[in-house]
Design a protein around this motif. Structure first.
Motif, PDB file in Angstrom:
ATOM      1  N   VAL A  81      43.420  26.249  33.953  1.00 40.86           N
ATOM      2  CA  VAL A  81      42.234  26.804  34.601  1.00 40.86           C
ATOM      3  C   VAL A  81      41.443  25.697  35.266  1.00 40.86           C
ATOM      4  O   VAL A  81      41.241  24.617  34.695  1.00 40.86           O
ATOM      5  CB  VAL A  81      41.344  27.538  33.572  1.00 40.86           C
TER       6      VAL A  81
ATOM      7  N   GLN B 258      34.729  35.498  32.009  1.00 35.81           N
ATOM      8  CA  GLN B 258      34.095  34.382  31.326  1.00 35.81           C
ATOM      9  C   GLN B 258      33.265  33.537  32.279  1.00 35.81           C
ATOM     10  O   GLN B 258      32.156  33.121  31.955  1.00 35.81           O
ATOM     11  CB  GLN B 258      35.163  33.503  30.654  1.00 35.81           C
TER      12      GLN B 258
ATOM     13  N   ARG C 195      36.536  30.951  38.685  1.00 37.62           N
ATOM     14  CA  ARG C 195      37.654  30.164  38.160  1.00 37.62           C
ATOM     15  C   ARG C 195      38.927  30.425  38.950  1.00 37.62           C
ATOM     16  O   ARG C 195      39.174  31.542  39.390  1.00 37.62           O
ATOM     17  CB  ARG C 195      37.906  30.507  36.689  1.00 37.62           C
TER      18      ARG C 195
ATOM     19  N   ARG D 281      44.727  38.295  31.207  1.00 40.92           N
ATOM     20  CA  ARG D 281      44.126  36.966  31.006  1.00 40.92           C
ATOM     21  C   ARG D 281      43.344  36.540  32.248  1.00 40.92           C
ATOM     22  O   ARG D 281      42.276  35.920  32.140  1.00 40.92           O
ATOM     23  CB  ARG D 281      45.213  35.954  30.675  1.00 40.92           C
TER      24      ARG D 281
ATOM     25  N   ARG E  10      37.718  25.179  36.753  1.00 38.57           N
ATOM     26  CA  ARG E  10      36.385  25.777  36.795  1.00 38.57           C
ATOM     27  C   ARG E  10      35.661  25.357  38.063  1.00 38.57           C
ATOM     28  O   ARG E  10      35.838  24.246  38.564  1.00 38.57           O
ATOM     29  CB  ARG E  10      35.589  25.351  35.563  1.00 38.57           C
TER      30      ARG E  10
ATOM     31  N   HIS F  41      40.098  38.152  32.062  1.00 32.55           N
ATOM     32  CA  HIS F  41      39.287  37.490  31.046  1.00 32.55           C
ATOM     33  C   HIS F  41      38.675  36.214  31.595  1.00 32.55           C
ATOM     34  O   HIS F  41      37.479  35.946  31.382  1.00 32.55           O
ATOM     35  CB  HIS F  41      40.153  37.182  29.824  1.00 32.55           C
ATOM     36  N   GLU F  42      39.468  35.419  32.301  1.00 31.64           N
ATOM     37  CA  GLU F  42      38.945  34.178  32.876  1.00 31.64           C
ATOM     38  C   GLU F  42      37.850  34.475  33.890  1.00 31.64           C
ATOM     39  O   GLU F  42      36.825  33.787  33.940  1.00 31.64           O
ATOM     40  CB  GLU F  42      40.072  33.367  33.524  1.00 31.64           C
ATOM     41  N   TYR F  43      38.061  35.504  34.699  1.00 31.82           N
ATOM     42  CA  TYR F  43      37.050  35.878  35.685  1.00 31.82           C
ATOM     43  C   TYR F  43      35.764  36.326  35.000  1.00 31.82           C
ATOM     44  O   TYR F  43      34.661  35.954  35.405  1.00 31.82           O
ATOM     45  CB  TYR F  43      37.585  37.004  36.572  1.00 31.82           C
TER      46      TYR F  43
ATOM     47  N   VAL G  55      43.161  29.930  38.618  1.00 32.54           N
ATOM     48  CA  VAL G  55      44.216  29.744  37.624  1.00 32.54           C
ATOM     49  C   VAL G  55      45.482  29.273  38.321  1.00 32.54           C
ATOM     50  O   VAL G  55      45.846  29.782  39.390  1.00 32.54           O
ATOM     51  CB  VAL G  55      44.486  31.065  36.870  1.00 32.54           C
TER      52      VAL G  55
END
Length: 319
Positions: A304, A238, A242, A231, A306, A234-236, A244
């Motif tokens: 998260v 996207q 970001r 995950r 941003r 995935h956040e990176y 977390v």
């Protein structure tokens, strides 16, 4: 430029298919991967891959220049334990790392000579790879590992295993695109954020506070802790930059007594292409891998933050 790139990919597929003896013509879309594919070199070893092990063991290293990508590919044979491994290693920064992006590690059983699997590295990171196994019924089957998490198991690959060994990886990706989101491996475009995020992590460790360059945290989402690493990637992917944060709970429904204090994690990719997760409990740096190993059945209340793209770029000047 798009037309020439597509034509180049088709040329690579045609060359590999001709060596493999396939009768159908596959029409791929341009590569989703930033690593150079060794398909043409691997196709040139189609007979050597199938040769009796007595002819394979002891074969010297050989280096080839891929005329399509301009990269060098090393063929190497290793014998270890119950396996004989034939490796196709892509050159990265003057070296041929086994876990470099695009490397193929093909294993045959040392006693029987039977193919057992091929391991293909998706990034220059030992925890991003696929394993493809022969399957007499389905052709081949594949596991996908992202940041150490197995996110897909036994995905059907409608391709005979001997073709998997010599075809471009784009063919495998195209045949499994309905199951696997291969677009997530485009994170190489986000390297410019790494230095700023590492600086943010250093300041957090020193002060215990996030720099004033992040927007308000998004609503919390409860996820299995053993999926935290994938995950984070995935956040990176996207949105690079970001951050977390979250708390570990024993289960999804027992949130009265958390297992940890708040944990803050900074995911980024290094210049060498390796994914890193710098994490802190308070101001003490911890290992995400150790956290997952310590609480294998737990959940993570993930939130998260941003980046404010207008201010994070000036982070270094904000002393």
């Amino acid at each position: 430029m798009k037309h020439s790139r597509a034509a180049l990919v088709l040329l690579v597929f045609s060359a590999a298919t001709a060596v493999a003896g396939a009768q159908t013509v596959f029409q791929p879309r341009p590569s989703d991967f930033h690593f150079p594919d060794s398909a043409v070199v691997r196709a040139g070893y189609a007979r050597a891959l199938q040769a009796p092990l007595r002819e394979v063991i002891g074969r010297p290293d050989e280096i080839h220049l891929s005329r399509y990508h301009g990269h060098r590919i090393k063929y190497r044979v290793l014998t270890e334990g119950d396996g004989v491994y034939q490796l196709f290693l892509v050159e990265h920064r003057g070296e041929f790392p086994i876990d470099g992006a695009g490397s193929y590690v093909i294993k045959r059983n040392r006693d029987s000579g039977v193919f057992e699997q091929v391991k293909i590295f998706l990034l220059s990171d030992s925890e991003f790879f696929v394993r493809i196994f022969p399957d007499p019924v389905r052709g081949s089957r594949m596991d996908v590992v992202i940041a150490g998490d197995t996110v897909h198991r036994s995905v059907r690959v409608p391709l005979q295993f001997n073709r998997v060994l010599v075809e471009p990886f784009d063919l495998v990706a195209a045949l499994t695109r309905n199951v696997v989101d291969w677009d997530r491996f485009r994170a190489q475009d986000a390297l410019s954020w790494s230095e700023q995020l590492q600086e943010t992590a250093r300041r957090f460790q020193a002060t215990g506070k996030l720099a004033d360059v992040f927007l308000a945290p998004e609503p919390t989402e409860m996820i299995p802790l053993d999926r935290l690493r994938s995950r984070l990637f995935h956040e990176y992917q996207q949105e690079p930059g970001r951050v977390v944060s979250g708390v570990v709970y024993p289960s999804r429904f027992h949130t009265d007594n958390p297992e940890t204090d708040e944990i803050v994690i900074f995911p980024y990719i290094t210049e060498s292409g390796r994914f890193r997760m710098t994490a802190f409990a308070g101001q003490q740096q911890i290992s995400v891998h150790s956290l997952v190993a310590q609480f294998p059945e737990a959940y993570f209340a993930l939130s998260v933050r941003r980046p404010d793209s207008l201010s994070i770029g000036n982070l270094r000047d904000d002393d």
